[in-house]
Design a protein around this motif. Structure first.
Motif, PDB file in Angstrom:
ATOM      1  N   TYR A  11       0.823  -1.202   0.000  1.00 29.04           N
ATOM      2  CA  TYR A  11       0.000   0.000   0.000  1.00 29.04           C
ATOM      3  C   TYR A  11       0.858   1.253   0.000  1.00 29.04           C
ATOM      4  CZ  TYR A  11      -3.887  -3.041   1.185  1.00 29.04           C
ATOM      5  OH  TYR A  11      -4.832  -4.017   1.163  1.00 29.04           O
ATOM      6  N   LYS A  12       0.343   2.268  -0.671  1.00 29.57           N
ATOM      7  CA  LYS A  12       0.979   3.578  -0.632  1.00 29.57           C
ATOM      8  C   LYS A  12       0.072   4.517   0.151  1.00 29.57           C
ATOM      9  CE  LYS A  12       3.482   3.566  -4.979  1.00 29.57           C
ATOM     10  NZ  LYS A  12       3.642   4.240  -6.262  1.00 29.57           N
ATOM     11  N   PHE A  13       0.608   5.101   1.169  1.00 29.80           N
ATOM     12  CA  PHE A  13      -0.145   6.056   1.949  1.00 29.80           C
ATOM     13  C   PHE A  13       0.343   7.450   1.579  1.00 29.80           C
ATOM     14  CE2 PHE A  13      -0.174   2.166   4.474  1.00 29.80           C
ATOM     15  CZ  PHE A  13      -1.536   1.988   4.605  1.00 29.80           C
ATOM     16  N   THR A  14      -0.469   8.143   0.792  1.00 30.31           N
ATOM     17  CA  THR A  14      -0.077   9.453   0.318  1.00 30.31           C
ATOM     18  C   THR A  14      -1.311  10.336   0.142  1.00 30.31           C
ATOM     19  OG1 THR A  14       1.073  10.661  -1.409  1.00 30.31           O
ATOM     20  CG2 THR A  14      -0.120   8.715  -2.101  1.00 30.31           C
ATOM     21  N   ASP A  15      -1.101  11.617   0.134  1.00 26.30           N
ATOM     22  CA  ASP A  15      -2.183  12.562  -0.093  1.00 26.30           C
ATOM     23  C   ASP A  15      -2.213  13.052  -1.540  1.00 26.30           C
ATOM     24  OD1 ASP A  15      -2.961  12.424   2.548  1.00 26.30           O
ATOM     25  OD2 ASP A  15      -1.698  14.104   3.159  1.00 26.30           O
ATOM     26  N   LYS A  16      -1.382  12.467  -2.384  1.00 26.53           N
ATOM     27  CA  LYS A  16      -1.315  12.915  -3.773  1.00 26.53           C
ATOM     28  C   LYS A  16      -2.611  12.590  -4.510  1.00 26.53           C
ATOM     29  CE  LYS A  16       3.622  12.496  -4.714  1.00 26.53           C
ATOM     30  NZ  LYS A  16       4.591  11.865  -5.619  1.00 26.53           N
ATOM     31  N   GLN A  17      -2.963  13.473  -5.440  1.00 27.53           N
ATOM     32  CA  GLN A  17      -4.094  13.259  -6.328  1.00 27.53           C
ATOM     33  C   GLN A  17      -3.599  13.431  -7.757  1.00 27.53           C
ATOM     34  OE1 GLN A  17      -7.111  16.031  -5.242  1.00 27.53           O
ATOM     35  NE2 GLN A  17      -7.682  14.914  -3.397  1.00 27.53           N
ATOM     36  N   HIS A  18      -4.421  13.007  -8.693  1.00 25.67           N
ATOM     37  CA  HIS A  18      -4.059  13.211 -10.092  1.00 25.67           C
ATOM     38  C   HIS A  18      -4.237  14.684 -10.446  1.00 25.67           C
ATOM     39  CE1 HIS A  18      -3.401   9.084 -11.267  1.00 25.67           C
ATOM     40  NE2 HIS A  18      -4.444   8.754 -10.526  1.00 25.67           N
ATOM     41  N   SER A  19      -3.365  15.170 -11.299  1.00 27.10           N
ATOM     42  CA  SER A  19      -3.391  16.562 -11.717  1.00 27.10           C
ATOM     43  C   SER A  19      -4.670  16.844 -12.512  1.00 27.10           C
ATOM     44  CB  SER A  19      -2.160  16.856 -12.573  1.00 27.10           C
ATOM     45  OG  SER A  19      -2.261  18.112 -13.163  1.00 27.10           O
ATOM     46  N   LYS A  78       2.549  21.863 -11.023  1.00 30.64           N
ATOM     47  CA  LYS A  78       2.015  21.521  -9.703  1.00 30.64           C
ATOM     48  C   LYS A  78       2.918  20.500  -9.029  1.00 30.64           C
ATOM     49  CE  LYS A  78      -2.817  22.529 -10.160  1.00 30.64           C
ATOM     50  NZ  LYS A  78      -4.158  22.028  -9.898  1.00 30.64           N
ATOM     51  N   GLU A  79       2.977  20.608  -7.721  1.00 30.78           N
ATOM     52  CA  GLU A  79       3.767  19.655  -6.949  1.00 30.78           C
ATOM     53  C   GLU A  79       2.838  18.741  -6.164  1.00 30.78           C
ATOM     54  OE1 GLU A  79       6.504  21.771  -4.523  1.00 30.78           O
ATOM     55  OE2 GLU A  79       7.445  22.790  -6.202  1.00 30.78           O
ATOM     56  N   ASP A  80       3.355  17.622  -5.740  1.00 29.04           N
ATOM     57  CA  ASP A  80       2.634  16.637  -4.943  1.00 29.04           C
ATOM     58  C   ASP A  80       1.380  16.124  -5.644  1.00 29.04           C
ATOM     59  OD1 ASP A  80       4.490  16.695  -2.902  1.00 29.04           O
ATOM     60  OD2 ASP A  80       3.440  18.274  -1.804  1.00 29.04           O
ATOM     61  N   VAL A  81       1.486  15.866  -6.934  1.00 26.42           N
ATOM     62  CA  VAL A  81       0.396  15.258  -7.689  1.00 26.42           C
ATOM     63  C   VAL A  81       0.971  14.132  -8.541  1.00 26.42           C
ATOM     64  CG1 VAL A  81      -1.074  17.316  -7.795  1.00 26.42           C
ATOM     65  CG2 VAL A  81       0.616  16.932  -9.566  1.00 26.42           C
ATOM     66  N   SER A  86      -1.123  13.498 -17.146  1.00 26.18           N
ATOM     67  CA  SER A  86      -0.368  14.523 -17.871  1.00 26.18           C
ATOM     68  C   SER A  86       0.446  13.887 -18.990  1.00 26.18           C
ATOM     69  CB  SER A  86       0.560  15.267 -16.912  1.00 26.18           C
ATOM     70  OG  SER A  86      -0.170  15.888 -15.893  1.00 26.18           O
ATOM     71  N   TYR A  87       1.134  12.791 -18.663  1.00 27.90           N
ATOM     72  CA  TYR A  87       1.924  12.093 -19.678  1.00 27.90           C
ATOM     73  C   TYR A  87       1.025  11.521 -20.774  1.00 27.90           C
ATOM     74  CZ  TYR A  87       6.091  12.291 -16.726  1.00 27.90           C
ATOM     75  OH  TYR A  87       7.157  12.719 -15.980  1.00 27.90           O
ATOM     76  N   ILE A  88      -0.075  10.906 -20.376  1.00 30.77           N
ATOM     77  CA  ILE A  88      -0.976  10.313 -21.367  1.00 30.77           C
ATOM     78  C   ILE A  88      -1.530  11.392 -22.291  1.00 30.77           C
ATOM     79  CG2 ILE A  88      -3.206   9.152 -21.662  1.00 30.77           C
ATOM     80  CD1 ILE A  88      -2.585   7.610 -19.069  1.00 30.77           C
TER      81      ILE A  88
END
Length: 108
Positions: A11-19, A78-81, A86-88
């Motif tokens: 599991y990854k525990f992060t607050d990141k969201q998709h841009s 943007k940071e932390d996303v 974006s790449y796609i």
């Protein structure tokens, strides 16, 4: 106990969201692709004698893909996303732009 530790490592525990801009860039690629494919199909059905509709579809595909590309580039500020969309979006919009450029160059 060992199995529980292995499960937690997946599991990854992060607050990141998709841009948001990356998602918009990817969404803009869809109508651009539809316009491009529609124009190509109409042109083939008319044996190369496309009307102004074919040109309009190609122009719209080009404009939308350029807009999607620019929005996709802006999403990298943007940071932390997550940058997946974006790449796609950038890749698909670049391919559409390149195909339209080739169609224009061959048509001239």
């Amino acid at each position: 106990m060992e199995k529980n530790r292995k499960k937690l490592k997946n599991y990854k525990f992060t607050d990141k969201q998709h841009s948001t801009e990356g998602i918009i860039s990817t969404i803009l690629a869809a109508p651009a692709l539809i316009f491009l494919i529609s124009g190509i199909i109409i042109s083939f059905q008319n044996k190369g004698n496309g009307s102004i509709i074919v040109g309009l579809l190609g122009f719209l595909a080009l404009v939308i893909s350029v807009a999607g590309f620019i929005i996709g580039l802006k999403s990298f500020k943007k940071e932390d996303v997550f940058y997946l969309f974006s790449y796609i979006g950038i890749i698909i919009n670049t391919v559409i732009w390149f195909v339209m450029l080739c169609v224009i160059m061959v048509g001239i």
